[in-house]
Design a protein around this motif. Structure first.
Motif, PDB file in Angstrom:
ATOM      1  N   THR A   1       0.835  -1.193   0.000  1.00 33.33           N
ATOM      2  CA  THR A   1       0.000   0.000   0.000  1.00 33.33           C
ATOM      3  C   THR A   1       0.878   1.255   0.000  1.00 33.33           C
ATOM      4  O   THR A   1       2.101   1.186   0.142  1.00 33.33           O
ATOM      5  N   ARG A   2       0.239   2.401  -0.127  1.00 29.50           N
ATOM      6  CA  ARG A   2       0.969   3.661  -0.072  1.00 29.50           C
ATOM      7  C   ARG A   2       1.648   3.833   1.278  1.00 29.50           C
ATOM      8  O   ARG A   2       2.734   4.430   1.365  1.00 29.50           O
TER       9      ARG A   2
ATOM     10  N   LEU B   1       8.990   8.880  14.262  1.00 35.77           N
ATOM     11  CA  LEU B   1       8.304   8.305  15.419  1.00 35.77           C
ATOM     12  C   LEU B   1       8.294   9.251  16.620  1.00 35.77           C
ATOM     13  O   LEU B   1       7.406   9.171  17.482  1.00 35.77           O
ATOM     14  N   SER B   2       9.279  10.139  16.682  1.00 33.60           N
ATOM     15  CA  SER B   2       9.335  11.088  17.803  1.00 33.60           C
ATOM     16  C   SER B   2       8.723  12.441  17.444  1.00 33.60           C
ATOM     17  O   SER B   2       8.718  13.362  18.262  1.00 33.60           O
ATOM     18  N   SER B   3       8.182  12.558  16.233  1.00 37.15           N
ATOM     19  CA  SER B   3       7.622  13.823  15.771  1.00 37.15           C
ATOM     20  C   SER B   3       6.341  14.180  16.535  1.00 37.15           C
ATOM     21  O   SER B   3       5.561  13.316  16.930  1.00 37.15           O
ATOM     22  N   THR B   4       6.153  15.454  16.744  1.00 37.93           N
ATOM     23  CA  THR B   4       4.930  15.951  17.390  1.00 37.93           C
ATOM     24  C   THR B   4       4.050  16.698  16.396  1.00 37.93           C
ATOM     25  O   THR B   4       3.108  17.396  16.785  1.00 37.93           O
ATOM     26  N   ALA B   5       4.364  16.550  15.107  1.00 41.96           N
ATOM     27  CA  ALA B   5       3.597  17.246  14.069  1.00 41.96           C
ATOM     28  C   ALA B   5       2.158  16.739  14.038  1.00 41.96           C
ATOM     29  O   ALA B   5       1.869  15.607  14.431  1.00 41.96           O
ATOM     30  N   ALA B   6       1.260  17.588  13.571  1.00 43.56           N
ATOM     31  CA  ALA B   6      -0.152  17.217  13.460  1.00 43.56           C
ATOM     32  C   ALA B   6      -0.360  16.383  12.202  1.00 43.56           C
ATOM     33  O   ALA B   6       0.258  16.638  11.160  1.00 43.56           O
ATOM     34  N   ASN B   7      -1.215  15.413  12.303  1.00 42.98           N
ATOM     35  CA  ASN B   7      -1.548  14.573  11.153  1.00 42.98           C
ATOM     36  C   ASN B   7      -2.792  15.134  10.475  1.00 42.98           C
ATOM     37  O   ASN B   7      -3.887  15.098  11.047  1.00 42.98           O
ATOM     38  N   PRO B   8      -2.659  15.651   9.238  1.00 44.35           N
ATOM     39  CA  PRO B   8      -3.810  16.282   8.581  1.00 44.35           C
ATOM     40  C   PRO B   8      -4.734  15.290   7.885  1.00 44.35           C
ATOM     41  O   PRO B   8      -5.823  15.670   7.440  1.00 44.35           O
ATOM     42  N   PHE B   9      -4.298  14.026   7.784  1.00 47.53           N
ATOM     43  CA  PHE B   9      -5.060  13.038   7.032  1.00 47.53           C
ATOM     44  C   PHE B   9      -6.094  12.336   7.918  1.00 47.53           C
ATOM     45  O   PHE B   9      -5.838  12.033   9.081  1.00 47.53           O
ATOM     46  N   VAL B  10      -7.244  12.048   7.332  1.00 43.34           N
ATOM     47  CA  VAL B  10      -8.331  11.456   8.111  1.00 43.34           C
ATOM     48  C   VAL B  10      -8.473   9.951   7.880  1.00 43.34           C
ATOM     49  O   VAL B  10      -9.347   9.317   8.485  1.00 43.34           O
TER      50      VAL B  10
ATOM     51  N   GLN C   1       1.901  14.811  -0.028  1.00 43.72           N
ATOM     52  CA  GLN C   1       0.741  15.681   0.092  1.00 43.72           C
ATOM     53  C   GLN C   1      -0.545  14.862   0.115  1.00 43.72           C
ATOM     54  O   GLN C   1      -1.645  15.416   0.109  1.00 43.72           O
ATOM     55  N   GLY C   2      -0.400  13.526   0.127  1.00 42.34           N
ATOM     56  CA  GLY C   2      -1.576  12.671   0.098  1.00 42.34           C
ATOM     57  C   GLY C   2      -2.190  12.628  -1.286  1.00 42.34           C
ATOM     58  O   GLY C   2      -1.558  12.985  -2.279  1.00 42.34           O
ATOM     59  N   ILE C   3      -3.439  12.226  -1.356  1.00 44.35           N
ATOM     60  CA  ILE C   3      -4.110  12.149  -2.656  1.00 44.35           C
ATOM     61  C   ILE C   3      -5.103  13.294  -2.836  1.00 44.35           C
ATOM     62  O   ILE C   3      -5.858  13.319  -3.810  1.00 44.35           O
ATOM     63  N   GLY C   4      -5.091  14.234  -1.889  1.00 44.78           N
ATOM     64  CA  GLY C   4      -5.938  15.406  -2.019  1.00 44.78           C
ATOM     65  C   GLY C   4      -7.192  15.332  -1.170  1.00 44.78           C
ATOM     66  O   GLY C   4      -7.451  14.332  -0.496  1.00 44.78           O
ATOM     67  N   PRO C   5      -8.008  16.372  -1.201  1.00 38.85           N
ATOM     68  CA  PRO C   5      -9.231  16.404  -0.398  1.00 38.85           C
ATOM     69  C   PRO C   5     -10.331  15.545  -1.015  1.00 38.85           C
ATOM     70  O   PRO C   5     -10.406  15.371  -2.237  1.00 38.85           O
ATOM     71  N   GLY C   6     -11.179  14.999  -0.144  1.00 36.80           N
ATOM     72  CA  GLY C   6     -12.320  14.236  -0.613  1.00 36.80           C
ATOM     73  C   GLY C   6     -13.517  15.134  -0.823  1.00 36.80           C
ATOM     74  O   GLY C   6     -13.421  16.364  -0.720  1.00 36.80           O
ATOM     75  N   LEU C   7     -14.648  14.535  -1.134  1.00 35.43           N
ATOM     76  CA  LEU C   7     -15.869  15.313  -1.348  1.00 35.43           C
ATOM     77  C   LEU C   7     -16.287  16.046  -0.087  1.00 35.43           C
ATOM     78  O   LEU C   7     -17.020  17.043  -0.153  1.00 35.43           O
TER      79      LEU C   7
ATOM     80  N   GLY D   1      -4.864   8.168   1.266  1.00 36.20           N
ATOM     81  CA  GLY D   1      -4.996   6.983   0.409  1.00 36.20           C
ATOM     82  C   GLY D   1      -4.297   5.798   1.052  1.00 36.20           C
ATOM     83  O   GLY D   1      -3.567   5.054   0.390  1.00 36.20           O
ATOM     84  N   ALA D   2      -4.526   5.635   2.345  1.00 37.44           N
ATOM     85  CA  ALA D   2      -3.787   4.655   3.140  1.00 37.44           C
ATOM     86  C   ALA D   2      -3.876   3.238   2.602  1.00 37.44           C
ATOM     87  O   ALA D   2      -2.881   2.512   2.581  1.00 37.44           O
TER      88      ALA D   2
END
Length: 370
Positions: free
Chosen positions: A200-201, A219-228, A248-254, A261-262
């Motif tokens: 998978t991706r 693994l030690s990052s404190t960044a925010a995860n923007p993907f749902v 950048q992921g696969i973009g926004p959904g509807l 795109g996990a």
């Protein structure tokens, strides 16, 4: 055999009916409708049942003999199922009574006969093994040949193996594991490698971060995860990769939310894009070194891939086995800035002694496709 018995019985029935008709002076005692719709079908059904009963008896007798021989082998050999990884072209020779169970990949009977105990059928030369079906080598034994890039077979009893000429993806996976660059999926067999599964991706991203030596930082990052759409186990990986601009992921959904795109399978071109980025090449900006659609061709021009590897990737399935292959040999590819090879970058960024990683690679004798 079944058709012959049924045919003979039907013939006897018709002759008997004709005799009854003649004896009555031409006036039938049994109607034709009764014969055709009731009597004859009933007799045929009984005949078929007798044939099946006899066939099952013969099968059970033969199966009992094999089971007995199988038990005898286990008493002096391997009494438990042992799963082993194999590569394409490997041949297993099984004496009568030895058992085999296909867990992943593909394999077929090449000589002799294998009894599929699960299905109650006999497999002759050329027949493919069915996954999760237990097989026993019949009288005289037989051989099984691996037909896929990799396979996992569980074996019982005694057996011998002859190595085929296929690429040893298993050895490459072992090497990457020993270097801390590859982990299994948790599958309970075949070391958990799942080399027979499409990646998978997420698999591609994680391998990319390991190859550039930044898994620890991720693994030690404190960044925010923007993907749902990312599972909990990879939350830190994708958050870090997004923050660093690696994806950048696969973009926004509807719904307007951002998706990674996990669970989408990654293609060979997309994974080679990750590898080229790891080597310092870029596919963005005003003067990109390549584009994702031309990644394979550009990788050949840059000496990262051979022409034979490009052909194989374009024509075959892209599985975790190919991810392992590409990742391993990319470690020896030169960086764009000429400062060394990817292995140098991996060691420096991860804080691992390069000599330890190199020692593992020196113990691998797998040739590239050329």
């Amino acid at each position: 055999m079944r058709r012959l018995a049924a045919g003979l019985l039907a013939l006897i029935v018709l002759i008997s009916c004709a005799a009854v008709y003649a004896a009555s002076g031409g006036e039938s005692l049994i109607t034709q409708t009764y014969l055709e719709e009731t009597y004859v079908p009933g007799v045929l059904e009984q005949a078929q049942a007798r044939v099946e009963e006899k066939t099952q008896s013969i099968y059970q007798s033969a199966s009992s003999v094999l089971e007995g021989r199988h038990s005898a082998y286990l008493n002096g050999g391997n009494s438990a199922l042992t799963d082993c990884r194999f590569k394409e072209g490997d041949v297993l020779t099984l004496p009568a009574g030895s058992g085999v169970l296909l867990l992943a990949g593909g394999a077929s009977v090449s000589t002799g006969t294998l009894v599929d105990v699960t299905a109650g059928t006999a497999l002759s030369a050329g027949a493919a093994l069915t996954a999760r079906h237990r097989g026993l080598a019949a009288e005289g034994g037989g051989t099984v040949t691996v037909t896929s890039d990799t396979a996992v077979l569980s074996l019982e009893g005694t057996y011998t193996t002859a190595s085929g000429s296929g690429v040893d993806y298993n050895a490459l996976a072992d090497a990457l594991r020993d270097m801390g660059l590859f982990q299994g999926t948790g599958t309970a067999y075949g070391s958990g490698y799942d080399l027979e599964v499409a990646p998978t991706r997420l698999v591609g991203l994680v391998m990319f971060l390991r190859l550039i030596g930044e898994e620890g930082a991720a693994l030690s990052s404190t960044a925010a995860n923007p993907f749902v759409d990312t599972p909990a186990w990879c939350d830190r990986y994708v958050a870090y990769a997004y923050e660093q601009g690696y994806t950048q992921g696969i973009g926004p959904g509807l719904d307007g939310r951002l998706y990674f795109g996990a669970n989408t399978n990654i293609t060979a071109g997309e994974y080679v894009t990750f590898l080229l980025r790891a080597l310092g090449y870029t596919d963005s900006g005003t003067s990109p070194d390549f584009t994702w659609s031309t990644a394979l061709d550009r990788a050949v021009e840059l000496g990262v891939l051979t022409s034979a590897e490009r052909t194989a990737l374009n024509s075959g399935s892209f599985l975790r086995a190919q991810v392992v292959y590409l990742s391993y040999f990319a470690l020896s590819a030169p960086l764009k800035d000429g400062s060394g090879i990817l292995l140098d970058k991996t060691a420096a960024s991860s804080g691992v002694d390069k000599s330890q990683l190199q020692a593992v690679m020196d113990g691998v004798a797998v040739s590239r496709l050329s």
